[in-house]
Scaffold this active site. Structure first.
Site, PDB file in Angstrom:
ATOM      1  N   LEU B 266       0.808  -1.213   0.000  1.00  0.00           N
ATOM      2  CA  LEU B 266       0.000   0.000   0.000  1.00  0.00           C
ATOM      3  C   LEU B 266       0.842   1.264   0.000  1.00  0.00           C
ATOM      4  O   LEU B 266       1.734   1.439   0.825  1.00  0.00           O
ATOM      5  CB  LEU B 266      -0.907  -0.003   1.238  1.00  0.00           C
ATOM      6  CG  LEU B 266      -1.756   1.256   1.433  1.00  0.00           C
ATOM      7  CD1 LEU B 266      -2.772   1.402   0.313  1.00  0.00           C
ATOM      8  CD2 LEU B 266      -2.447   1.228   2.791  1.00  0.00           C
ATOM      9  N   ASP B 267       0.536   2.164  -0.942  1.00  0.00           N
ATOM     10  CA  ASP B 267       1.162   3.492  -0.987  1.00  0.00           C
ATOM     11  C   ASP B 267       2.687   3.446  -0.943  1.00  0.00           C
ATOM     12  O   ASP B 267       3.319   4.298  -0.312  1.00  0.00           O
ATOM     13  CB  ASP B 267       0.644   4.361   0.176  1.00  0.00           C
ATOM     14  CG  ASP B 267      -0.836   4.680   0.016  1.00  0.00           C
ATOM     15  OD1 ASP B 267      -1.525   4.877   1.037  1.00  0.00           O
ATOM     16  OD2 ASP B 267      -1.320   4.731  -1.144  1.00  0.00           O
ATOM     17  N   SER B 268       3.282   2.461  -1.597  1.00  0.00           N
ATOM     18  CA  SER B 268       4.738   2.323  -1.506  1.00  0.00           C
ATOM     19  C   SER B 268       5.464   2.249  -2.834  1.00  0.00           C
ATOM     20  O   SER B 268       6.671   2.124  -2.848  1.00  0.00           O
ATOM     21  CB  SER B 268       5.088   1.067  -0.695  1.00  0.00           C
ATOM     22  OG  SER B 268       4.505   1.145   0.586  1.00  0.00           O
TER      23      SER B 268
END
Lengths: 328, 323
Positions: B266-268
């Site tokens: 996530l969000d990386s």
């Protein structure tokens, strides 16, 4: 910043009319300015106030200033939504003959008690002693150098009582010669994993008004912070809460961010987590290598730390909730 | 961006070397057969070696192409080469498929990790699908920019796990422009990834414009193409849901938005673009959110535009080169 009001020069009276109108009138009213040899000398003062919110605080505070002939030049009030607190910061000029310094403290203290203020601080820069600070650093000294130069230029209105470091420095280095020239003591206190020599540090700094960690890489314990009891300001070369801890620049470089920054904040027990005072950023791209990341970070750090300390000295920084600040 | 070279416009043509080469080939003397020069973009990513730029530029010049912009990036201590060239050429002298073949030859010679040519006026526009959940300010921005011709893509469909009434602005807009809207409801157990894959498998890339469901590694592998996400926080701060509130509670003085490629985590994924704005004690949660949303729209549009212009290239495992 001292302003003189004179009745002898009509031109100057006219030119400053709108500015000095009120104090001129009040002086006239009290019959003092008619004798030009006793022209009142107006000096600036700053007052910050932090209390539970009610109707009438501004009226009381402004009346307190006006009643003693003070002229308010700037006024910031902030009452957050859904929160029953009041913050104000006023800048005013006054005649210390008409309103002696000790009386000023008493008058504001009366209002502080009336409103059960969490904080009521007055500062008259030309009369009050400068803030006494100690600077702590480890190996990197670009922040310290910046602060020393700004202090020498009169841009940092503090008294530097001493510099403390857990790194030794040879006496023929720029910093050591600078400190010696200005009579600022340098204390080398080596730390180890087991001993952070906090007692020695405390002994050296207990009479300061606040501390500045300018790349001091050791954690100060909760005990130390409680014992010292006053504010400690730190500069972190990363955009908190990203990249806490060591080498935030390398962390940022590895993360491939397109913006890097610096954060000045109050120190709490938890690493890099205290209330933030100021943040600044700059763009980076694939063309930046680690070296330019570091260079840009250092430039930001210096600006960010200076701005925060200046704001703090001007009474612009107030605690807001558990984790935030109001910065007027 | 089509430029017509005519001898009548002597001031403009005089400084234009293409005119000389046309004259050399005897074509421009007949003004009814003035060559039409069209723009092309080529990006190249390979192991570094001596001579790549010479080969690439010679390839273009040999076919009468004129390089108007050239970006080369070779990182320190990293044996890779990136270049992006913008050039104009005469598609009569250098036919489109020949352009592909010529660059392919060079790509093979250098064992290129990536060699892409794009001729915007000839090649089909990128086909994209937009995914969103409840918040539609990003979608609305993209639809309006697309309508204004500022987003050079074909929007094949819009997919959402929220239903929208047919008389809303978004739905009426989509209907007017013949863009299908697919309501694909998700639950904790079922993310309906097979259905989504079916709807998007023919697109060139996906845009998550406030799509709040995580796409699994399986989906990403199965789809196989790039997925771009907008996150209304300054990554790596404030990953996950409601980053504006996280930022508000953290008492930061700067908030931002980040566009990035989607990975399993996530969000990386690799960051494409970031933007910030100042906030202070005077901002309440509402203004934090408002500033965030304004930043999101700008940041996402910029990232997509860069992507469509072949400016975004992978760099290492977690970064991007953005020319």
């Amino acid at each position: 910043m001292i302003r003189r009001v004179s009745t002898t020069s009509c031109l100057s009276a006219t030119a400053f009319r709108s500015f000095t109108k009120w104090s001129f009138n009040s002086s006239q009213f009290l019959g003092e300015s008619l004798d030009s040899s006793v022209s009142p000398l107006l000096i600036p003062g700053v007052h910050v106030f932090h209390c539970p919110d009610v109707v009438g605080i501004v009226a009381k505070l402004s009346d307190c200033i006006a009643a003693k002939g003070g002229n308010i030049l700037g006024y910031d009030v902030f009452v957050p939504e859904n929160k029953n607190v009041f913050y104000s910061r006023s800048e005013f000029i006054f005649d210390p003959v008409k309103w002696p310094r000790s009386q000023m403290d008493k008058d504001f203290q009366t209002i502080a008690q009336k409103f059960s203020a969490m904080s009521s601080v007055v500062r008259v820069p030309s009369l009050d002693p400068k803030y006494k600070i100690a600077l702590l650093l480890s190996k990197q000294d670009h922040c310290l150098v910046e602060m020393l130069h700004k202090w020498q230029d009169g841009k940092l209105p503090v008294d530097i009582t001493c510099v403390i470091s857990n790194h030794e420095r040879a006496p023929n280095t720029h910093i050591m010669r600078f400190l010696q020239r200005h009579g600022i003591s340098y204390h080398y206190l080596s730390t180890t994993d087991q001993n952070k020599i906090e007692e020695e540090i405390f002994e050296l700094v207990k009479d300061t008004d606040f501390l500045v960690l300018a790349r001091y890489m050791q954690l100060l314990s909760g005990n130390f912070l409680k014992g010292y009891g006053k504010d400690v300001i730190n500069i972190h070369h990363g955009l908190l809460p990203s990249f806490k801890g060591r080498n935030p620049v390398k962390q940022a470089f590895d993360a491939g961010v397109k913006l890097i920054g610096a954060t000045t904040h109050f120190v709490t027990e938890e690493l890099d987590s205290g209330p933030i005072i100021e943040q600044m950023v700059e763009r980076v791209s694939h063309r930046d290598n680690l070296r330019s990341f570091v260079q840009k970070s250092e430039d930001l750090e210096k600006k960010c730390l200076m701005k925060a300390i200046k704001s703090y000295c001007e009474l612009r920084v107030l605690p807001y909730g558990t984790q935030k600040t109001v910065v007027f």
